[in-house]
Write an enzyme that holds these catalytic residues in place. Structure first.
Site, PDB file in Angstrom:
ATOM      1  N   ASP A  37       0.819  -1.219   0.000  1.00 62.01           N
ATOM      2  CA  ASP A  37       0.000   0.000   0.000  1.00 62.01           C
ATOM      3  C   ASP A  37       0.853   1.270   0.000  1.00 62.01           C
ATOM      4  O   ASP A  37       0.669   2.153   0.834  1.00 62.01           O
ATOM      5  CB  ASP A  37      -0.937   0.022   1.210  1.00 62.01           C
ATOM      6  CG  ASP A  37      -1.764  -1.237   1.344  1.00 62.01           C
ATOM      7  OD1 ASP A  37      -2.155  -1.793   0.305  1.00 62.01           O
ATOM      8  OD2 ASP A  37      -2.012  -1.667   2.484  1.00 62.01           O
ATOM      9  N   GLU A 226     -11.409   0.372  -3.264  1.00 58.41           N
ATOM     10  CA  GLU A 226     -10.725   0.857  -2.065  1.00 58.41           C
ATOM     11  C   GLU A 226      -9.493   1.654  -2.468  1.00 58.41           C
ATOM     12  O   GLU A 226      -9.244   1.907  -3.649  1.00 58.41           O
ATOM     13  CB  GLU A 226     -10.327  -0.325  -1.166  1.00 58.41           C
ATOM     14  CG  GLU A 226      -9.441  -1.340  -1.853  1.00 58.41           C
ATOM     15  CD  GLU A 226      -9.284  -2.620  -1.048  1.00 58.41           C
ATOM     16  OE1 GLU A 226      -9.957  -2.774  -0.021  1.00 58.41           O
ATOM     17  OE2 GLU A 226      -8.474  -3.465  -1.462  1.00 58.41           O
TER      18      GLU A 226
END
Length: 555
Positions: A37, A226
């Site tokens: 991420d 997301e």
């Protein structure tokens, strides 16, 4: 095997949209090992330094911050979560998929005014928005999500990050965006079982108060939209998402609008980045962030696994990869696919950030529970003694010296581990165990090497007597070696005598490939369940901590 680190050479011009630039060849991943991420920025007022943050889940300290001068060489400069009192509930995240998800790193400064805060840098601040997730709670329980913002004026000082400012949002992967008028927005992914899609609201960074939430775009229909990031370029707001889950179907999608609240028009070439349904070695490519370099060229960072399409062997988990982006005025960005060796925009040859030396010695105090704990996931709140560093190389040797003379009771154990989670780890320990029943000293305690582990379920253990030339008072060298990209060996011998190291166990990388994190290597100490003040915990000295990188497999 020869080392597979790749030299960086300047190549001829490649038609990627900036014909006046030379191009560079570099290797991925730029942040190898457990660094998913990614969120990266360039801060010109900090001497044109690049900074990246990545997810840490239930590891502490949390949110590692890396810095670079050239996008090739990176140094860990600190951790944004470094004080237990900043986030005491992090200690309660007992599931390995819990903890810190998807921090977004941004800088808000006075670049154009050339203002200075007295430290030689622009008078701005670094900001992180992120979510502390309790993944063991029901998906419709909004206390599952704890969203907050932290900031600092010096990311090289871990202690300088502020205490969190929490804000209400029943979702995760929150990201900050400053509009041209200075208004701050926060965008996140709402829990899909409660209210599907992406949500945006204004936010007060001092109080955590938010305005009404709007639903600008829900993605292209892929699983789990997301990781949203907002950008503004050429009077368009661009909203970039991750979709498809974080495995085989992972992808990056994008939409744009003239209004921050929409409606948003999807990019005609969605997904803008993915390696799904290919035979590429780099897979699960997604959850990207965009930034510009010192030349004004655009880049993307994304998570990926070095797994190939079979997704069986990827013990280091999701890593950070870099890829060039062509983004012409008024057009959609074009992201190049992620490869191990990549030709992209010209990279600077600025000096590398240099690490300081340090002593590699510490004393461990044993925990009651071992690395498997009570049920393969939780420790019952009593913790485990383990200090690890990320595996960042496909091939490596890790060595540690241990003084075993302080072991004193049955099942006292100290050793080293390749650790993914409580349910996935392999350990070579030195344990005090009763001797066999056919010797004069039957039943008396003696040191043994013990190799055991977990790979979803318990792996049968093997126990070995100490060689005749070793005793409980002999300092021991323990070794973990990734001798190829699919296997680890575990060896031990008397300290300082590497020619006497013997191999006591072998583990496969696919036995350590699961979940959201990546492998760590380091020492542990445990009484394996024994409690109490009499013959309870013990302390053991470990030293000469050595991690030797020996090669990256990138195709």
């Amino acid at each position: 095997m020869a080392e597979t680190f790749v030299a960086f050479v300047l190549m001829g011009s490649l038609a990627l949209g900036h014909v006046n630039h030379q191009n560079s060849t570099y290797s991925n991943p730029i942040l190898p090992g457990f660094h998913p991420d990614p969120s990266c920025i360039l801060v010109p007022s900090w001497d044109n330094t690049y900074f990246c943050a990545s997810s840490s889940f239930n590891a502490f300290p949390g949110i590692p911050i890396h810095a670079s001068k050239d996008l090739r060489n990176w140094k860990l400069i600190g951790n944004a979560i470094s004080r237990p009192e900043m986030l005491p509930k992090l200690a309660e995240t007992i599931k390995d998929t819990s903890g810190i998800w998807a921090p977004t790193l941004r800088y808000r400064g006075e670049e154009s005014g050339n203002k200075n805060n007295g430290s030689g840098h622009g008078g701005g601040r670094f900001w992180i928005s992120t979510t502390l997730v309790f993944d063991d709670l029901p998906s419709d329980d909004e206390s599952r999500w704890d969203n907050f913002v932290i900031s600092t004026d010096d990311p090289f000082d871990s202690d300088s990050w502020t205490d969190p400012v929490h804000f209400d949002f029943g979702g995760y992967d929150t990201s900050l965006f400053w509009d041209d008028d200075g208004q701050v927005y926060v965008t996140g992914s709402h829990e899909y079982k409660v209210w599907p899609g992406i949500q945006t609201a204004t936010i007060n960074l001092q109080t955590g108060d938010t305005g009404p939430w709007t639903n600008p775009w829900n993605g292209t229909g892929g699983l789990a939209p997301e990781g949203p990031h907002l950008y503004k370029k050429d009077d368009y707001y661009y909203l970039m998402l991750a979709e498809g889950g974080t495995g085989e179907g992972h992808m990056v999608t994008m939409a744009r609008s003239r209004n921050i609240n929409g409606p948003y028009e999807p990019a005609p070439h969605n997904p803008v980045l993915t390696n799904a349904n290919t035979t590429a070695f780099f897979q699960a490519v997604g959850h990207a962030d965009l930034f510009q370099d010192t030349q004004g060229s655009w880049w993307a960072v994304a998570l990926s696994t070095r797994s190939g399409p079979d997704f069986e062997n990827y013990p280091m988990g999701r890593e950070t990869a870099l890829t060039p982006v062509t983004w012409e005025k008024g057009e959609w960005p074009i992201l190049q696919n992620v490869h191990g060796i990549t030709s992209g925009w010209e990279l600077a040859s600025d000096p590398v950030l240099v690490s300081d030396g340090y002593e590699n010695a510490l004393v461990l105090r044993s925990s009651v529970f071992n690395l498997t704990s009570t049920d393969g996931r939780s420790t019952g709140g009593k913790g485990q003694t383990f200090i690890g560093r990320r595996q960042t190389d496909s091939l490596f040797t890790y060595l540690l010296d241990i003084n075993t003379s302080t072991l004193r009771d049955k099942e006292d154990e100290v050793g080293i581990s390749v650790f993914l989670t409580e349910a996935y780890h392999f350990d070579l320990g030195i344990a005090l165990l009763p001797q066999g029943d056919k010797t004069e000293t039957a039943g008396e305690l003696a040191p043994f090497f013990r190799f055991r582990g977990m790979s979803g379920n318990s792996v049968p253990e093997t126990v070995f007597r100490f060689p005749s030339y070793m005793s409980i008072d002999t300092p021991v060298t323990l070794e973990i070696k990734a001798f190829n990209w699919t296997h680890y060996s575990f060896a031990a011998g008397p300290q300082g005598a590497t020619h006497l190291l013997q191999t006591y166990g072998v583990a496969r990388g696919d036995q350590l490939s699961a979940g959201f994190t990546g492998t760590l290597v380091g020492p542990y100490a445990t009484t394996n369940g024994r409690e109490g003040s009499v013959n309870g915990e013990f302390e053991v000295s470990v030293g000469n901590w050595t991690y030797l990188p020996q090669g990256q497999i990138i195709n």
